[in-house]
Scaffold this motif. Structure first.
Motif: not given
Length: 209
Positions: A122-129, A167-174, A196-197
């Protein structure tokens, strides 16, 4: 042997293993260098079961004084917990945690398994609600509503909007992240995987987990 084995809470003078006594002592030690008055208050709390929240709030407030204060609270609290917790082998005398790896014939190491994900990152922030995931304009409107209703502070909404705008802050691939109690319902595991972590997940050896 009778009684618990493995990592256990320390015994008090009457032989009980009290989480209340431990919690009070650890919080006091965490506060002592930064907030000595708060440390004494925690030590003398007579109703820890219902009164602990005030002392945990004091921990947060003490850590807001400065970066060094926050690190001191965390470091001293962890040290206090590590110094107090004990280990009871299946057949042997209770020892301090520092002595565990020197014991002969220790139990087998933890079992591990590797699971390679194949889902889309996922590359877009979403919150469960309420059974759905809020994103985009729906999330922005909900943040405005929460602020207007006093549910969250404006600074909280601003922080969420900042992540939404980057949204690039959500890239946890590294990133490799250790998650204790990985199966917990409120844990960060699903989000970290969604972004992606790589996760080192630690939990109890129960089939349902």
């Amino acid at each position: 042997m009778d009684g618990p084995t493995g990592v256990v809470f320390p015994a008090t003078g009457d032989g009980r293993r009290s989480t209340t006594v431990l919690g009070r002592a650890v919080v006091a030690d965490a506060l002592r260098a930064v907030d000595p008055v708060g440390a004494r208050s925690a030590e003398h709390e007579t109703d820890w079961r219902h009164g602990y929240l005030g002392h945990f709030r004091r921990l947060v407030e003490a850590g807001l004084l400065s970066r060094e204060a926050a690190l001191t609270v965390a470091r001293d609290g962890l040290a206090a917990l590590h110094a107090r917790m004990r280990y009871v082998p299946a057949d042997g005398a209770e020892v301090a945690l520092d002595e565990v790896f020197a014991l002969p014939d220790r139990e087998p190491p933890l079992e591990t398994a590797t699971v390679t994900g194949a889902g889309e990152v996922e590359r877009e922030l979403s919150l469960p609600y309420r059974g759905q995931r809020l994103r985009g304009d729906d999330l922005r409107r909900r943040l405005d509503a929460w602020v207007d209703a006093g549910v969250v502070e404006p600074s909280c909404a601003e922080a969420v909007r900042a992540v939404q705008a980057n949204p690039d802050w959500l890239d946890l691939s590294d990133q490799r992240i250790v998650v204790l109690g990985a199966g917990a319902e409120m844990g960060p595991l699903p989000s970290v995987l969604r972004w992606g972590g790589a996760v080192v997940a630690v939990d109890l050896p129960r089939p349902e987990i």
